[in-house]
Design an enzyme around this catalytic site. Structure first.
Site, PDB file in Angstrom:
ATOM      1  N   LYS A   1       0.829  -1.210   0.000  1.00  9.62           N
ATOM      2  CA  LYS A   1       0.000   0.000   0.000  1.00  9.62           C
ATOM      3  C   LYS A   1       0.862   1.259   0.000  1.00  9.62           C
ATOM      4  O   LYS A   1       0.436   2.295  -0.501  1.00  9.62           O
ATOM      5  CB  LYS A   1      -1.004  -0.012   1.159  1.00  9.62           C
ATOM      6  CG  LYS A   1      -2.077  -1.082   0.974  1.00  9.62           C
ATOM      7  CD  LYS A   1      -3.384  -0.759   1.679  1.00  9.62           C
ATOM      8  CE  LYS A   1      -4.464  -1.788   1.297  1.00  9.62           C
ATOM      9  NZ  LYS A   1      -5.707  -1.638   2.028  1.00  9.62           N
TER      10      LYS A   1
ATOM     11  N   LYS B   1      -5.963 -11.536  -8.222  1.00 10.14           N
ATOM     12  CA  LYS B   1      -7.287 -11.815  -7.654  1.00 10.14           C
ATOM     13  C   LYS B   1      -8.261 -10.676  -7.970  1.00 10.14           C
ATOM     14  O   LYS B   1      -7.841  -9.524  -8.133  1.00 10.14           O
ATOM     15  CB  LYS B   1      -7.160 -12.109  -6.159  1.00 10.14           C
ATOM     16  CG  LYS B   1      -7.377 -10.953  -5.263  1.00 10.14           C
ATOM     17  CD  LYS B   1      -7.464 -11.331  -3.791  1.00 10.14           C
ATOM     18  CE  LYS B   1      -7.664 -10.016  -3.065  1.00 10.14           C
ATOM     19  NZ  LYS B   1      -8.115  -9.998  -1.769  1.00 10.14           N
TER      20      LYS B   1
ATOM     21  N   LYS C   1     -11.950  -5.318  -5.202  1.00  8.39           N
ATOM     22  CA  LYS C   1     -12.860  -4.169  -5.325  1.00  8.39           C
ATOM     23  C   LYS C   1     -12.125  -2.868  -5.531  1.00  8.39           C
ATOM     24  O   LYS C   1     -12.708  -1.882  -5.971  1.00  8.39           O
ATOM     25  CB  LYS C   1     -13.806  -4.090  -4.123  1.00  8.39           C
ATOM     26  CG  LYS C   1     -13.131  -3.975  -2.759  1.00  8.39           C
ATOM     27  CD  LYS C   1     -14.207  -3.809  -1.689  1.00  8.39           C
ATOM     28  CE  LYS C   1     -13.987  -4.633  -0.443  1.00  8.39           C
ATOM     29  NZ  LYS C   1     -12.759  -4.371   0.307  1.00  8.39           N
TER      30      LYS C   1
END
Ligand code: ATP
Ligand code: LTN
Length: 337
Positions: free
Chosen positions: A119, A201, A204
């Site tokens: 992140k 994967k 969202k």
């Protein structure tokens, strides 16, 4: 029914970030399976809005997404009577215990977290302290409720392991306080891959909207996205190496219909993508239809939703405040008069 510490059932805790709209991956890989646990375990699920603000969120959108996730937990089958469903920021003990645990979590441990590293790369202009101490807040979520098992995807296993280390460290210094939790990867459940890059994967927070199916997507969007899904030049429908795209579609179809991979391969033997892709879309549309309709209903009925998360927070708070008092006493805080 109130969950209480004396029941012989094991306790489950998990959290979902309202950092976007829930995908087919969240549904098939997590929430649908959580509904199967509700009779066997004491289950507590939390919409972790405090974790979500570790990356910049638009306030109005965050509020809407938090309510949407709450509604979707219910519409995916979690009964608010059997499970405690609440919003993290409504139970202030999470922030309070997180601070205490911060003081028992090492800089080096937090620096090794792969999610922090990922992140930080993705949000280079906003590497804030919350992003760094994210795992202590997650440890607080888990440890406040004496959780035995924490259903998470493999990407969150490292955070649960850190929660275990912190629990053990605290228990070692102050005596038995926390239950040391285990990560729990349910037997059922699929890993759903991105439709545009099937090596990754389905997520969202992916910037490409064609890469994911949302639980709230309309049927025509679901059909369009499956038709565009990346496959390979081999036109036959079977699983194999270097066939991530087809493997993913077969896996989705098998999970939704309850068929085995072999049965799916046999069903589409001699047929091509023109028949297979719409069939996958159709199966997913029918699977998600009742969930979408129920979610839409719940979002129109905000009063009911509020009753659920209000009572969830009250029930959660009863358990959490008990644990926080115990911890405050152990670390040497003066008892609140
Ligand atoms: P983000 O994109 O914000 O990282 P996410 O969509 O990857 O989020 P999380 O909120 O991190 O999802 O995860 C909620 C739960 O859904 C976790 O238990 C996670 O393992 C599961 N999950 C998420 N994506 C998938 C997927 N593609 N397949 C299977 N399970 C998934
Ligand atoms: N970090 C998790 C969400 C999360 C969580 C938790 C999961 C926050 N607190 C406690 C399990 C237990 C994620 O991003 N999926």
């Amino acid at each position: 029914m109130d969950l209480n510490q004396n029941t012989s059932k094991k306790r489950i805790f998990s959290g979902v970030q309202p950092s976007g709209k829930l995908t087919l991956g969240n549904y098939l890989g997590a929430i649908k399976n959580w509904a199967l646990l509700q009779d066997e375990y004491d289950c507590i699920y939390c919409v972790v809005d405090m974790h979500a603000i570790t990356v910049r969120q638009e306030p109005a959108k965050l509020r809407q997404q938090t309510l949407e996730v709450m509604a979707q937990l219910i519409s995916c089958g979690l009964d608010p009577e059997k499970n405690i469903l609440f919003i993290q920021s409504h139970v202030s003990e999470h922030a309070e215990l997180a601070w205490i645990l911060d003081c028992f979590t090492m800089f080096g441990e937090l620096s090794r977290m792969t999610q922090f590293k990922d992140k930080s790369l993705k949000n280079a202009d906003n590497i804030n302290a919350g992003l760094f101490t994210y795992p202590s807040l997650m440890a607080a979520d888990i440890l406040l409720y004496s959780s035995d098992l924490v259903p998470v995807g493999i990407d969150q296993k490292q955070h649960v392991e850190l929660a275990r280390d912190v629990a053990n460290r605290f228990n070692g210094i102050f005596g038995e306080t926390f239950i040391v939790p285990e990560p729990y990867i349910p037997k059922l459940g699929a890993k759903v891959m991105s439709l545009s890059d099937p090596a990754r994967k389905m997520s969202k927070s992916d910037p490409n909207a064609n890469s994911y199916i949302l639980i709230l997507d309309q049927p025509e969007d679901i059909l369009r996205k499956f038709k565009r899904a990346v496959t390979d030049s081999d036109t036959r429908i079977f699983t194999g190496e270097n066939k991530d795209g087809v493997n993913n579609l077969i896996n989705i179809y098998a999970t939704v219909t309850g068929k085995t991979t072999n049965e799916v391969e046999a069903e589409f033997d001699g047929k091509g993508y023109a028949q297979f892709k719409p069939a996958v879309a159709e199966a997913v549309i029918e699977e998600l239809r009742p969930v979408r309709e129920k979610t839409e209903d719940l979002l129109r009925n905000k009063d009911y939703l509020e009753t659920v998360y209000k009572s969830g927070a009250e029930r959660a708070s009863r358990i959490a405040s008990h644990m926080l008092r115990k911890v405050a006493k152990k670390v040497g805080f003066v008892k609140k008069p």
